[in-house]
Design an enzyme around this catalytic site. Structure first.
Site, PDB file in Angstrom:
ATOM      1  N   CYS A  43       0.846  -1.195   0.000  1.00  0.00           N
ATOM      2  CA  CYS A  43       0.000   0.000   0.000  1.00  0.00           C
ATOM      3  C   CYS A  43       0.884   1.248   0.000  1.00  0.00           C
ATOM      4  CB  CYS A  43      -0.901   0.003   1.227  1.00  0.00           C
ATOM      5  SG  CYS A  43      -2.060   1.411   1.255  1.00  0.00           S
ATOM      6  N   ASP A  45       0.427   3.755   1.741  1.00  0.00           N
ATOM      7  CA  ASP A  45       0.397   4.326   3.097  1.00  0.00           C
ATOM      8  C   ASP A  45       1.818   4.584   3.617  1.00  0.00           C
ATOM      9  OD1 ASP A  45       0.221   4.437   6.065  1.00  0.00           O
ATOM     10  OD2 ASP A  45      -1.909   4.054   5.672  1.00  0.00           O
ATOM     11  N   ARG A  47       2.975   4.699   6.422  1.00  0.00           N
ATOM     12  CA  ARG A  47       3.388   3.953   7.618  1.00  0.00           C
ATOM     13  C   ARG A  47       3.835   2.531   7.306  1.00  0.00           C
ATOM     14  NH1 ARG A  47      -2.251   5.058  10.402  1.00  0.00           N
ATOM     15  NH2 ARG A  47      -2.788   4.536   8.232  1.00  0.00           N
ATOM     16  N   HIS A  99      -2.360  -3.975   5.024  1.00  0.00           N
ATOM     17  CA  HIS A  99      -2.186  -3.581   6.432  1.00  0.00           C
ATOM     18  C   HIS A  99      -3.523  -3.241   7.070  1.00  0.00           C
ATOM     19  CE1 HIS A  99      -2.656   0.891   5.887  1.00  0.00           C
ATOM     20  NE2 HIS A  99      -2.429   0.520   4.637  1.00  0.00           N
ATOM     21  N   CYS A 102      -6.186   0.141   6.805  1.00  0.00           N
ATOM     22  CA  CYS A 102      -5.944   0.694   5.463  1.00  0.00           C
ATOM     23  C   CYS A 102      -7.069   1.660   5.043  1.00  0.00           C
ATOM     24  CB  CYS A 102      -5.824  -0.434   4.449  1.00  0.00           C
ATOM     25  SG  CYS A 102      -5.453   0.153   2.783  1.00  0.00           S
TER      26      CYS A 102
HETATM   27 ZN   LIG Z   1      -3.434   1.218   2.968  1.00  0.00          ZN
END
Ligand SMILES: [Zn+2]
Length: 211
Positions: A43, A45, A47, A99, A102
């Site tokens: 992803c 993302d 993090r 994750h 998400c």
């Molecule tokens: Zn995500």
């Protein structure tokens, strides 16, 4: 220039110095070429940084990231990365890593229009529809969200297995394993979701996989 912007340029200089202090030929060696054993589909993302989570150095992991770690058959970006990783770099493993928490998956559970991203989220909504019966049976919203994250990863691994790129690699006896992981933002650990496919996998099992 903002302080943040100056800081990241500074950080880069420090990073180079640190690497050179350990090995004066560090960048010279990297510039020679790459031979990563792994393709990571994760992803976007912030993090979930691929290299850091698995302790990989530059040169050790080929990376493709998009919102909600999707494997969309018509996505030329993903297909190009996959083709290069499998056919040119001959990676031995492909990991789809989702994750918990998400945002893309969460958005696909609702009906709020966000903008352009709605079109991408359609693909995630399709995954929900395929597993609607199972997901709707989970009353607790957080639990349903977590399950959807896991199911979405498994679905993407299956879609990966069905791509002509992976199918041809397996047909040619190439050593290539697919895996599905989910990463916990809360604790930093990854969990193997048990969808591990290789050229030994009976593809009928992949197509009929129920989870
Ligand atoms: Zn995500």
């Amino acid at each position: 220039m903002t302080d943040f912007y100056k800081k990241i340029i500074e950080n880069n200089k420090k990073w180079v110095e640190n690497k050179l202090a350990i090995s004066p030929d560090y960048f010279k060696n990297l510039a020679e070429g790459q031979n990563p054993p792994l393709l990571w589909i994760g992803c976007s993302d912030s993090r979930v940084p691929a290299n850091e989570i698995i302790g990989a150095e530059p040169g050790e992991v080929f990376v493709h990231r998009n919102i909600a770690n999707m494997v969309v058959h018509s996505d030329m970006n993903m297909l190009s990365v996959l083709d290069y990783a499998v056919n040119a770099l001959k990676v031995k493993h492909v990991i789809v890593c989702g994750h918990y928490g998400c945002g893309g998956v969460k958005a696909a559970m609702g009906n709020t229009s966000i903008g352009i991203i709605d079109n991408w989220i359609r693909h995630i909504k399709d995954t929900y529809r395929f597993h609607q019966h199972e997901l709707d049976a989970i009353e607790d919203e957080k639990e349903r969200f977590n399950k959807f994250v896991e199911i979405n990863v498994k679905e993407q691994v299956m879609d990966l297995a069905k791509t002509s790129i992976v199918q041809n690699a397996w047909k040619n006896g190439q050593e290539l394993s697919l895996h599905g992981w989910v990463y916990g933002l809360n604790d930093g650990y990854v969990t193997d979701l048990g969808v591990n496919f290789s050229c030994d996998t009976d593809l009928d099992d992949v197509y009929q996989l129920k989870f």
